[in-house]
Design a protein around this motif. Structure first.
Motif, PDB file in Angstrom:
ATOM      1  N   GLY A 179       7.209   6.197 -14.051  1.00 44.94           N
ATOM      2  CA  GLY A 179       8.247   5.195 -14.245  1.00 44.94           C
ATOM      3  C   GLY A 179       7.883   4.153 -15.285  1.00 44.94           C
ATOM      4  N   ALA A 180       6.587   4.014 -15.560  1.00 43.09           N
ATOM      5  CA  ALA A 180       6.128   3.025 -16.535  1.00 43.09           C
ATOM      6  C   ALA A 180       5.838   3.644 -17.897  1.00 43.09           C
ATOM      7  N   THR A 181       6.162   4.922 -18.068  1.00 44.91           N
ATOM      8  CA  THR A 181       5.809   5.645 -19.297  1.00 44.91           C
ATOM      9  C   THR A 181       6.908   5.561 -20.347  1.00 44.91           C
ATOM     10  N   ARG A 182       6.496   5.223 -21.537  1.00 46.75           N
ATOM     11  CA  ARG A 182       7.344   5.303 -22.713  1.00 46.75           C
ATOM     12  C   ARG A 182       6.569   6.081 -23.766  1.00 46.75           C
ATOM     13  N   GLY A 183       7.090   7.253 -24.125  1.00 48.34           N
ATOM     14  CA  GLY A 183       6.348   8.118 -25.033  1.00 48.34           C
ATOM     15  C   GLY A 183       5.104   8.640 -24.361  1.00 48.34           C
ATOM     16  N   ASP A 184       3.941   8.373 -24.956  1.00 50.54           N
ATOM     17  CA  ASP A 184       2.686   8.852 -24.364  1.00 50.54           C
ATOM     18  C   ASP A 184       1.859   7.717 -23.781  1.00 50.54           C
ATOM     19  N   THR A 185       2.538   6.596 -23.456  1.00 57.40           N
ATOM     20  CA  THR A 185       1.839   5.424 -22.928  1.00 57.40           C
ATOM     21  C   THR A 185       2.505   4.938 -21.639  1.00 57.40           C
ATOM     22  N   ALA A 186       1.682   4.671 -20.642  1.00 53.68           N
ATOM     23  CA  ALA A 186       2.159   4.074 -19.386  1.00 53.68           C
ATOM     24  C   ALA A 186       1.649   2.641 -19.324  1.00 53.68           C
ATOM     25  N   VAL A 187       2.549   1.694 -19.196  1.00 54.41           N
ATOM     26  CA  VAL A 187       2.194   0.275 -19.135  1.00 54.41           C
ATOM     27  C   VAL A 187       2.276  -0.184 -17.685  1.00 54.41           C
ATOM     28  N   LEU A 188       1.135  -0.545 -17.125  1.00 60.91           N
ATOM     29  CA  LEU A 188       1.056  -0.884 -15.711  1.00 60.91           C
ATOM     30  C   LEU A 188       0.292  -2.175 -15.488  1.00 60.91           C
ATOM     31  N   SER A 189       0.641  -2.853 -14.416  1.00 65.37           N
ATOM     32  CA  SER A 189      -0.087  -4.039 -13.992  1.00 65.37           C
ATOM     33  C   SER A 189      -1.467  -3.656 -13.469  1.00 65.37           C
ATOM     34  N   ASP A 190      -2.376  -4.634 -13.499  1.00 60.95           N
ATOM     35  CA  ASP A 190      -3.694  -4.438 -12.891  1.00 60.95           C
ATOM     36  C   ASP A 190      -3.742  -5.080 -11.501  1.00 60.95           C
ATOM     37  N   VAL A 191      -2.581  -5.171 -10.847  1.00 59.59           N
ATOM     38  CA  VAL A 191      -2.517  -5.790  -9.530  1.00 59.59           C
ATOM     39  C   VAL A 191      -3.392  -5.028  -8.532  1.00 59.59           C
ATOM     40  N   LEU A 192      -3.984  -5.764  -7.615  1.00 61.01           N
ATOM     41  CA  LEU A 192      -4.846  -5.175  -6.602  1.00 61.01           C
ATOM     42  C   LEU A 192      -4.001  -4.583  -5.473  1.00 61.01           C
ATOM     43  N   MET A 193      -4.382  -3.391  -5.027  1.00 61.71           N
ATOM     44  CA  MET A 193      -3.758  -2.789  -3.856  1.00 61.71           C
ATOM     45  C   MET A 193      -4.835  -2.036  -3.082  1.00 61.71           C
ATOM     46  N   GLN A 194      -4.496  -1.557  -1.922  1.00 61.44           N
ATOM     47  CA  GLN A 194      -5.461  -0.833  -1.095  1.00 61.44           C
ATOM     48  C   GLN A 194      -4.796   0.439  -0.584  1.00 61.44           C
ATOM     49  N   PRO A 195      -4.562   1.389  -1.514  1.00 59.08           N
ATOM     50  CA  PRO A 195      -3.707   2.540  -1.190  1.00 59.08           C
ATOM     51  C   PRO A 195      -4.331   3.477  -0.171  1.00 59.08           C
ATOM     52  N   ILE A 196      -3.469   4.367   0.353  1.00 60.20           N
ATOM     53  CA  ILE A 196      -3.836   5.198   1.497  1.00 60.20           C
ATOM     54  C   ILE A 196      -3.281   6.602   1.319  1.00 60.20           C
ATOM     55  N   ALA A 197      -3.955   7.573   1.877  1.00 59.18           N
ATOM     56  CA  ALA A 197      -3.458   8.949   1.869  1.00 59.18           C
ATOM     57  C   ALA A 197      -2.296   9.077   2.847  1.00 59.18           C
ATOM     58  N   ALA A 198      -1.268   9.804   2.449  1.00 61.89           N
ATOM     59  CA  ALA A 198      -0.099   9.991   3.322  1.00 61.89           C
ATOM     60  C   ALA A 198      -0.501  10.614   4.656  1.00 61.89           C
ATOM     61  N   ALA A 199      -1.477  11.517   4.629  1.00 64.65           N
ATOM     62  CA  ALA A 199      -1.921  12.149   5.875  1.00 64.65           C
ATOM     63  C   ALA A 199      -2.487  11.118   6.849  1.00 64.65           C
ATOM     64  N   ASP A 200      -3.147  10.090   6.324  1.00 65.20           N
ATOM     65  CA  ASP A 200      -3.694   9.046   7.190  1.00 65.20           C
ATOM     66  C   ASP A 200      -2.587   8.168   7.775  1.00 65.20           C
ATOM     67  N   VAL A 201      -1.520   7.958   7.006  1.00 66.05           N
ATOM     68  CA  VAL A 201      -0.376   7.221   7.537  1.00 66.05           C
ATOM     69  C   VAL A 201       0.256   8.000   8.687  1.00 66.05           C
ATOM     70  N   SER A 202       0.408   9.299   8.502  1.00 66.96           N
ATOM     71  CA  SER A 202       0.971  10.139   9.563  1.00 66.96           C
ATOM     72  C   SER A 202       0.120  10.061  10.822  1.00 66.96           C
ATOM     73  N   ALA A 203      -1.199  10.079  10.656  1.00 63.84           N
ATOM     74  CA  ALA A 203      -2.088  10.006  11.813  1.00 63.84           C
ATOM     75  C   ALA A 203      -1.935   8.675  12.547  1.00 63.84           C
ATOM     76  N   ALA A 204      -1.790   7.589  11.789  1.00 64.28           N
ATOM     77  CA  ALA A 204      -1.610   6.276  12.410  1.00 64.28           C
ATOM     78  C   ALA A 204      -0.299   6.213  13.184  1.00 64.28           C
ATOM     79  N   LEU A 205       0.754   6.801  12.641  1.00 72.24           N
ATOM     80  CA  LEU A 205       2.045   6.821  13.336  1.00 72.24           C
ATOM     81  C   LEU A 205       1.976   7.667  14.598  1.00 72.24           C
ATOM     82  N   ALA A 206       1.301   8.806  14.516  1.00 72.14           N
ATOM     83  CA  ALA A 206       1.163   9.661  15.698  1.00 72.14           C
ATOM     84  C   ALA A 206       0.393   8.932  16.797  1.00 72.14           C
ATOM     85  N   ASP A 207      -0.646   8.222  16.421  1.00 67.77           N
ATOM     86  CA  ASP A 207      -1.404   7.452  17.410  1.00 67.77           C
ATOM     87  C   ASP A 207      -0.543   6.353  18.029  1.00 67.77           C
ATOM     88  N   ALA A 208       0.242   5.671  17.196  1.00 71.32           N
ATOM     89  CA  ALA A 208       1.113   4.609  17.712  1.00 71.32           C
ATOM     90  C   ALA A 208       2.157   5.171  18.668  1.00 71.32           C
TER      91      ALA A 208
END
Length: 253
Positions: free
Chosen positions: A143-172
């Protein structure tokens, strides 16, 4: 227990159903493809008949401000009404870490509205707020790509694997309702621009990632507290999963 997973054929819901069935529960995948539509209400009463728990994971077909708000308000409103009729005892809903800190992003406002409907329903609930999925980093780069360049923020995040999200929901789903919020996140804080660079390199993608601190996130203004866990004093519990981004990149090859 009989547990109905709304959005049960999607990225997160499908795995939740598998995990619950592996534990011996009667887990039902409910989505438009299985005849259950939370927007029209079609098939909803039948799907919830005899259900003990509902896990609410559907995604909106549009990210535009108006349609996404309408989707979550209508879907969640129809769902909690049907749950009351069916005698459901626990509503587990997937939301987003930092949603209530980002009011200038329409999708986040819609998720806050969804949370509010769940809180006010009178049904015991657990809100599971997850950080950004590893699986969506590529879409952010695209979504941030124009031509051969992607312009993105350097914002901090703490991303997660989708499989781990599913496991957390199953536990809940099989635990007692907390009537509050559980945060789930990956094991390490990382910056969005670097996440994209590592993903493109792992895929052999020749695009260049350019850092622009002001690039924002989904059109909204973010800082290094916006997208990481631990910044909301009202959180009931926090869960950090073990799958690292490096491990996920290796497994995704």
């Amino acid at each position: 227990m009989r547990i109905v997973v709304i959005g049960g054929t999607g990225l997160i819901g499908r795995r939740v159903v598998e995990l619950l069935r592996d534990r011996g529960h009667d887990a039902v995948a409910a989505s438009p493809s299985t005849g259950v539509d939370t927007i029209t209400g079609s098939g909803l009463a039948e799907a919830l008949r005899g259900a003990d728990v509902v896990v609410d994971t559907p995604n909106a077909p549009s990210f535009e401000d108006g349609p996404v708000l309408e989707f979550f308000e209508r879907s969640t409103g129809n769902l909690v009404a049907a749950e009351k009729e069916a005698g459901v005892r626990h509503h587990v809903v997937l939301s987003i870490v930092g949603a209530d800190r980002l009011p200038d992003i329409g999708y986040m406002r819609a998720k806050v509205a969804q949370e509010r409907i769940v809180r006010e329903s009178g049904i015991p609930f657990t809100i599971v707020r997850a950080t950004q999925f590893f699986e969506f980093i590529g879409a952010l780069a695209d979504g941030a790509t124009r031509g051969d360049t992607a312009v993105l923020s350097d914002v901090l995040m703490q991303p997660i694997a989708a499989a781990d999200v599913s496991a957390a929901l199953a536990d809940a789903a099989v635990a007692a309702p907390v009537d509050g919020v559980i945060e789930v996140a990956g094991p390490e804080p990382l910056r969005l621009d670097d996440l994209a660079r590592r993903l493109l390199a792992a895929r052999g993608d020749a695009r260049t990632v350019v850092t622009d601190t002001n690039a924002g996130y989904f059109g909204g203004t973010v800082d290094d507290q916006s997208l990481v866990p631990g910044n909301d004093p009202a959180i009931t519990d926090q869960r950090l999963e073990s799958t690292s981004y490096s491990r996920w990149l290796e497994d995704a090859r």
